[in-house]
Structures are given as C-alpha cells and as structure tokens.
Design a protein around this motif. Sequence first.
Motif, PDB file in Angstrom:
ATOM      1  N   GLY A  27     -33.010 -66.083  43.955  1.00 55.89           N
ATOM      2  CA  GLY A  27     -34.515 -66.462  44.049  1.00 55.89           C
ATOM      3  C   GLY A  27     -35.429 -65.440  44.884  1.00 55.89           C
ATOM      4  O   GLY A  27     -36.459 -65.905  45.322  1.00 55.89           O
ATOM      5  N   LEU A  28     -34.702 -64.291  45.164  1.00 57.44           N
ATOM      6  CA  LEU A  28     -35.606 -63.382  45.801  1.00 57.44           C
ATOM      7  C   LEU A  28     -36.614 -62.182  45.204  1.00 57.44           C
ATOM      8  O   LEU A  28     -37.403 -61.832  45.711  1.00 57.44           O
ATOM      9  CB  LEU A  28     -34.622 -62.605  46.954  1.00 57.44           C
ATOM     10  N   ALA A  29     -36.179 -62.283  43.819  1.00 61.57           N
ATOM     11  CA  ALA A  29     -37.243 -61.241  43.041  1.00 61.57           C
ATOM     12  C   ALA A  29     -38.191 -62.244  42.969  1.00 61.57           C
ATOM     13  O   ALA A  29     -38.394 -63.579  43.108  1.00 61.57           O
ATOM     14  CB  ALA A  29     -36.347 -61.187  41.897  1.00 61.57           C
ATOM     15  N   ARG A  30     -39.349 -61.386  42.772  1.00 59.45           N
ATOM     16  CA  ARG A  30     -40.867 -61.958  42.808  1.00 59.45           C
ATOM     17  C   ARG A  30     -41.270 -62.847  41.522  1.00 59.45           C
ATOM     18  O   ARG A  30     -42.378 -63.822  41.883  1.00 59.45           O
ATOM     19  CB  ARG A  30     -41.877 -61.014  42.972  1.00 59.45           C
ATOM     20  N   ASP A  31     -40.449 -62.987  40.481  1.00 59.96           N
ATOM     21  CA  ASP A  31     -40.696 -64.004  39.468  1.00 59.96           C
ATOM     22  C   ASP A  31     -40.673 -65.451  40.193  1.00 59.96           C
ATOM     23  O   ASP A  31     -41.367 -66.557  39.687  1.00 59.96           O
ATOM     24  CB  ASP A  31     -40.094 -63.901  38.244  1.00 59.96           C
ATOM     25  N   THR A  32     -39.820 -65.764  41.250  1.00 60.36           N
ATOM     26  CA  THR A  32     -39.492 -67.035  41.885  1.00 60.36           C
ATOM     27  C   THR A  32     -40.856 -67.470  42.191  1.00 60.36           C
ATOM     28  O   THR A  32     -41.213 -68.731  42.083  1.00 60.36           O
ATOM     29  CB  THR A  32     -38.453 -66.928  42.873  1.00 60.36           C
ATOM     30  N   ARG A  33     -41.810 -66.703  42.800  1.00 60.17           N
ATOM     31  CA  ARG A  33     -43.069 -67.407  43.293  1.00 60.17           C
ATOM     32  C   ARG A  33     -44.107 -67.734  42.344  1.00 60.17           C
ATOM     33  O   ARG A  33     -44.757 -68.664  42.383  1.00 60.17           O
ATOM     34  CB  ARG A  33     -43.779 -66.371  44.278  1.00 60.17           C
ATOM     35  N   VAL A  34     -43.920 -66.930  41.017  1.00 59.60           N
ATOM     36  CA  VAL A  34     -44.639 -67.479  40.035  1.00 59.60           C
ATOM     37  C   VAL A  34     -44.462 -68.549  39.447  1.00 59.60           C
ATOM     38  O   VAL A  34     -45.039 -69.591  39.062  1.00 59.60           O
ATOM     39  CB  VAL A  34     -44.885 -66.084  39.061  1.00 59.60           C
ATOM     40  N   ARG A  35     -42.884 -68.759  39.148  1.00 62.49           N
ATOM     41  CA  ARG A  35     -42.214 -69.877  38.888  1.00 62.49           C
ATOM     42  C   ARG A  35     -42.756 -71.230  39.370  1.00 62.49           C
ATOM     43  O   ARG A  35     -42.989 -72.183  38.976  1.00 62.49           O
ATOM     44  CB  ARG A  35     -40.661 -69.611  38.788  1.00 62.49           C
ATOM     45  N   TRP A  36     -42.703 -70.730  40.916  1.00 67.09           N
ATOM     46  CA  TRP A  36     -42.979 -71.972  41.753  1.00 67.09           C
ATOM     47  C   TRP A  36     -44.518 -72.382  41.847  1.00 67.09           C
ATOM     48  O   TRP A  36     -44.658 -73.807  41.676  1.00 67.09           O
ATOM     49  CB  TRP A  36     -43.004 -71.437  43.306  1.00 67.09           C
ATOM     50  N   ALA A  37     -45.173 -71.389  41.796  1.00 68.58           N
ATOM     51  CA  ALA A  37     -46.716 -71.854  41.315  1.00 68.58           C
ATOM     52  C   ALA A  37     -46.983 -72.594  40.165  1.00 68.58           C
ATOM     53  O   ALA A  37     -47.668 -73.594  40.190  1.00 68.58           O
ATOM     54  CB  ALA A  37     -47.478 -70.459  41.502  1.00 68.58           C
ATOM     55  N   LEU A  38     -46.231 -72.068  39.043  1.00 65.29           N
ATOM     56  CA  LEU A  38     -46.441 -72.948  37.786  1.00 65.29           C
ATOM     57  C   LEU A  38     -45.965 -74.217  38.010  1.00 65.29           C
ATOM     58  O   LEU A  38     -46.413 -75.324  37.469  1.00 65.29           O
ATOM     59  CB  LEU A  38     -45.721 -72.059  36.640  1.00 65.29           C
TER      60      LEU A  38
END
Length: 227
Positions: A27-38
Amino acid sequence: MMFAQGSISTMTITITAFERSPDGGKGLARDTRVRWALEEAGQLYEVRLVSFRAMKEAAHLALHPFGQIPTYQEGDLALFETGAIVLHIATHHAGLLPDDANARARAIAWMFAALNTVEPPIVEFGMARIFERDKSWYEERQAMLEQRVHTRLGEFSSRLGRADWLDDAFSAGDLLMVTVLRRLDGAGVLEQYPNLSAYVARGEARPAYKRAFDAQLAVFTGKPPTS
Ligand code: GTB
C-alpha cells in the motif's frame, strides 16, 4: 474492479494503479491515498491497472503528462497529482474537510505540508536506499538524507504532540500525512517517534483505510477484498 461504499456519485470514478506495484501490496504506491479518500467519502470507484510500459504510452500520457499513476477520471474530468485528486474528492464530498472556513483552510495547509514539506525528504531517503546502494558515496549521503528526515519528523512530532489528529477531527491533511509517513515503512526511523507511529496506526485503523488497503492488496493476491 469496483468497490462500493456509502453514497454513490452519478458519474463513474476511475483511477489508475500499478498492474504490479514494486511494493508487493504494502500500500505504499500513491493510488492507496486516492482509494482511501474515496472510501472516506463513500464513493464507488473503478480501478484500471496499468503496466510500466503502458504508463509511458500516448493514451496514458494524455491523462498524466509524467506517465505516472494514479490518475482520476470522473465524467469529463481527468486529474493527476494525488494532492489535487484528494482535494477534489474532499471538496465534493463530506468527511475529509471541516465545514468551518478557517479549519478547512488549515486542513488544506496540512495537505500541502504533507506533500511539499514532509514527503520530499522521505522520498529522497527511500529512493537512495533503493537505487544508490552500490555507489561509493552511499553511506555518507544516506546519513545526510536520514538526518533531513529526522529534522522534519522531529518538528512534526513536536507539533502533533499528544493529539490524535492535526486539528480537532480527521481530515484530508491527516490522510495525506499518514500515507507520506507510511513511506518510511521498514526504514527503522518512524519508530523513534512514538507519537508519530501511533498517529500512523490510528490512520491505518480507520475502516476506510482498511478497505483501501485490502483493495490494493487484492491486486496482488487476486482474491477480492474481504472488508
Ligand atoms: N506527485 C505525484 C502524485 O502525487 O500523484 C507522484 C506520482 C508518482 O510518483 N507515481 C509513481 C509512479 O507512477 C507511483 S507512486 N511511478 C512510475 C514512474 O514514475 O514511472 C510512487 C511509489 C512507487 C512504488 C512504491 N513502492 O513500491 O513501494 C512506492 C511509491
């Protein structure tokens, strides 16, 4: 893939992520923060996985001028840069920015601080650990880069103190800060700041984070997320 939580946007949201993230699903790639926000915003989203080669091809470059992930598409809107994407989500949905104008401005300031002040030394330190180990000057430079990380962590640790979150309630500022600090995973640095380790753990304990993490991990396991 499609993940469903809460209220539904009228337009499909599609993000891009690594077809095969080098972190193996941490979960270190930056898609994780977008998934989390969504997930925090309760939005459905789809994920289009892209290979390293496809990221540099014209179709993806039209979405992301630097040939990176993640991207975000919603109707006519195409966005890149996780700060802009998270701010867009936070602006259009409840749960990530306070209503009070001053508190909102402070939360946005923390978003910038996470990405502009805290993330750069952490990324530089991490990149050197991956790509510069064979260089004659590695040890010397690494000590300098680690010191820069400590400077920022020390400052941030002092500011956070015993607080749970940056302001009264969890915000997009916390979301970005936690994901930035997570980049120190395995470096033996964050552990020296108990309040920051606890802060990251608090973020990771949020149900929305867990769903986001499970969803990105599912890309590796091939199994659907359980939460
Ligand atoms: N500033 C941009 C943003 O915030 O959106 C940065 C985007 C970015 O760096 N994307 C990376 C990328 O696409 C993935 S997240 N890299 C491919 C390229 O540039 O060609 C960075 C990342 C990658 C891998 C790990 N990992 O394996 O642990 C962690 C973070």
